[in-house]
Enzyme design. Structure first.
Site, PDB file in Angstrom:
ATOM      1  N   LYS A  78       0.819  -1.220   0.000  1.00 55.53           N
ATOM      2  CA  LYS A  78       0.000   0.000   0.000  1.00 55.53           C
ATOM      3  C   LYS A  78       0.852   1.270   0.000  1.00 55.53           C
ATOM      4  O   LYS A  78       2.002   1.269   0.421  1.00 55.53           O
ATOM      5  CB  LYS A  78      -0.975  -0.030   1.172  1.00 55.53           C
ATOM      6  CG  LYS A  78      -2.079  -1.045   0.898  1.00 55.53           C
ATOM      7  CD  LYS A  78      -3.221  -0.962   1.850  1.00 55.53           C
ATOM      8  CE  LYS A  78      -4.278  -1.978   1.395  1.00 55.53           C
ATOM      9  NZ  LYS A  78      -5.246  -2.269   2.432  1.00 55.53           N
ATOM     10  N   ARG A 137      -2.873 -10.034   5.173  1.00 55.88           N
ATOM     11  CA  ARG A 137      -3.283 -10.251   3.781  1.00 55.88           C
ATOM     12  C   ARG A 137      -2.167  -9.706   2.894  1.00 55.88           C
ATOM     13  O   ARG A 137      -1.909  -8.503   2.913  1.00 55.88           O
ATOM     14  CB  ARG A 137      -4.600  -9.508   3.545  1.00 55.88           C
ATOM     15  CG  ARG A 137      -5.156  -9.611   2.143  1.00 55.88           C
ATOM     16  CD  ARG A 137      -6.416  -8.757   2.013  1.00 55.88           C
ATOM     17  NE  ARG A 137      -6.976  -8.838   0.678  1.00 55.88           N
ATOM     18  CZ  ARG A 137      -6.532  -8.139  -0.365  1.00 55.88           C
ATOM     19  NH1 ARG A 137      -5.533  -7.294  -0.221  1.00 55.88           N
ATOM     20  NH2 ARG A 137      -7.094  -8.279  -1.548  1.00 55.88           N
TER      21      ARG A 137
HETATM   22  N1  PMM Z   1      -7.088  -4.206   0.934  1.00 58.83           N
HETATM   23  C1  PMM Z   1      -7.387  -4.374  -0.366  1.00 58.83           C
HETATM   24  C2  PMM Z   1      -8.366  -5.299  -0.760  1.00 58.83           C
HETATM   25  N2  PMM Z   1      -9.020  -6.050   0.152  1.00 58.83           N
HETATM   26  N3  PMM Z   1      -9.381  -6.665   2.401  1.00 58.83           N
HETATM   27  C3  PMM Z   1      -9.105  -6.505   3.700  1.00 58.83           C
HETATM   28  N4  PMM Z   1      -9.783  -7.235   4.629  1.00 58.83           N
HETATM   29  N5  PMM Z   1      -8.177  -5.611   4.142  1.00 58.83           N
HETATM   30  C4  PMM Z   1      -7.469  -4.836   3.273  1.00 58.83           C
HETATM   31  O1  PMM Z   1      -6.639  -4.029   3.745  1.00 58.83           O
HETATM   32  C5  PMM Z   1      -7.734  -4.961   1.870  1.00 58.83           C
HETATM   33  C6  PMM Z   1      -8.715  -5.908   1.468  1.00 58.83           C
HETATM   34  C7  PMM Z   1      -6.682  -3.554  -1.404  1.00 58.83           C
HETATM   35  O2  PMM Z   1      -5.551  -4.174  -1.923  1.00 58.83           O
HETATM   36  P1  PMM Z   1      -5.461  -4.968  -3.364  1.00 58.83           P
HETATM   37  O3  PMM Z   1      -6.193  -4.152  -4.387  1.00 58.83           O
HETATM   38  O4  PMM Z   1      -4.040  -5.103  -3.667  1.00 58.83           O
HETATM   39  O5  PMM Z   1      -6.083  -6.318  -3.209  1.00 58.83           O
END
Ligand code: PMM
Length: 292
Positions: free
Chosen positions: A233, A271
């Site tokens: 991020k 994650r």
């Molecule tokens: N961040 C993203 C997508 N899904 N779910 C949870 N629970 N927590 C997060 O911080 C989160 C998420 C965004 O990241 P991506 O687009 O790389 O998947």
């Protein structure tokens, strides 16, 4: 009160329960079946590629996979649930049939229900139920584990929603508490629910750091397992040299450092996009906790 005692969500398969009981954070590998995710957009867009990528993350040591079909990066366009389901359901079906624990990353109740039918054991909702009023009913009926993330608005508006009156932790806790009350009213059991501060979602970089550093506080104050999503991020750029800070792929070492810190602070899971370093980081944190 023993604030170090593991908080273990249920119901989940044994391979996710045992590490959590032993105090080791789980590694959730990200499988984005999207053409436009900020960090790995477009790379795993067919079913075949997404399944192969998921299997690779498991082989590298992920405990479970988070399969999503809608990008949540700032400014991303919303995806119709039918299109989202076309993307994720075949992937979930195949991974679940191979015995892999799968979470579905969706804000849509219809997609959550279809994903559970296809074998998902966790619903991961970045809106914490705010995007779709039908979500809590689906979860109560299905009885699956729910990751309830803090959220204030969709990707087109969230960067302008960062006013917490000077105390981001108090604000996020109050808003998560309201979601927990809503879920309990809808009939969810307490142990079904995991909380997530939503790093980068309606947060300035500094606010994301503050929440990451408050992992143990969140867990203790709200008495729920905590998932941390820091992977690649933008807020991590503050920890990086200027010449690489803009490249999401250059943020993996900082991501692994956040994994070690969050795991040592008692996070239930992290994650991540890149698994091997976080796999080692959660074990490093376990040894640190056991021997300190
Ligand atoms: N961040 C993203 C997508 N899904 N779910 C949870 N629970 N927590 C997060 O911080 C989160 C998420 C965004 O990241 P991506 O687009 O790389 O998947």
């Amino acid at each position: 009160m023993n604030t170090d005692a593991p908080l273990v969500p249920a119901p989940l398969p044994e391979n996710l329960v045992a590490p959590a009981r032993a105090g080791r954070a789980l590694v959730m590998g990200v499988v984005n079946v999207t053409p436009d995710s900020f960090s790995d957009g477009g790379r795993w867009v067919t079913t075949e590629l997404a399944v192969a990528h998921g299997r690779q993350l498991i082989a590298q040591g992920a405990d479970l996979l988070d399969v999503g079909g809608e990008s949540t990066r700032p400014g991303a366009r919303r995806v119709d649930p039918a299109e989202e389901q076309n993307r994720v359901l075949p992937v979930i079906r195949e991974l679940a049939a191979a015995g892999i624990a799968v979470s579905v990353d969706t804000i849509h109740a219809a997609t959550a229900a279809a994903a559970i039918e296809a074998g998902a054991v966790i619903v991961n909702d970045v809106s914490g139920g705010l995007a779709d009023p039908a979500m809590a009913g689906v979860l109560a009926a299905a009885g699956v584990v729910y990751i309830c993330q803090h959220w204030r608005g969709d990707p087109r508006t969230m960067d302008g929603l960062t006013d917490y009156g000077g105390d981001v932790l108090a604000g996020v806790e109050a808003e998560l508490r309201a979601r927990l009350d809503h879920l309990a009213d809808a009939g969810l059991a307490d142990e079904q629910v995991v909380i997530d501060p939503g790093l980068g979602f309606a947060k300035t970089h500094e606010q994301s750091w503050r929440l990451l550093a408050a992992t143990a506080r969140l867990r203790e104050d709200l008495r729920r397992p905590v998932l941390i999503g820091a992977s690649r991020k933008r807020f991590l750029a503050l920890a990086l040299p200027d010449d690489v800070a803009a490249d999401p792929l250059a943020r993996d070492a900082a991501t692994a450092a956040t994994t070690a810190l969050a795991a040592a602070a008692g996070a239930w899971a992290v994650r991540v996009h890149e698994v091997p370093a976080s796999r080692d980081a959660v074990r490093t944190a376990s040894l640190w906790k056991e021997t300190r």
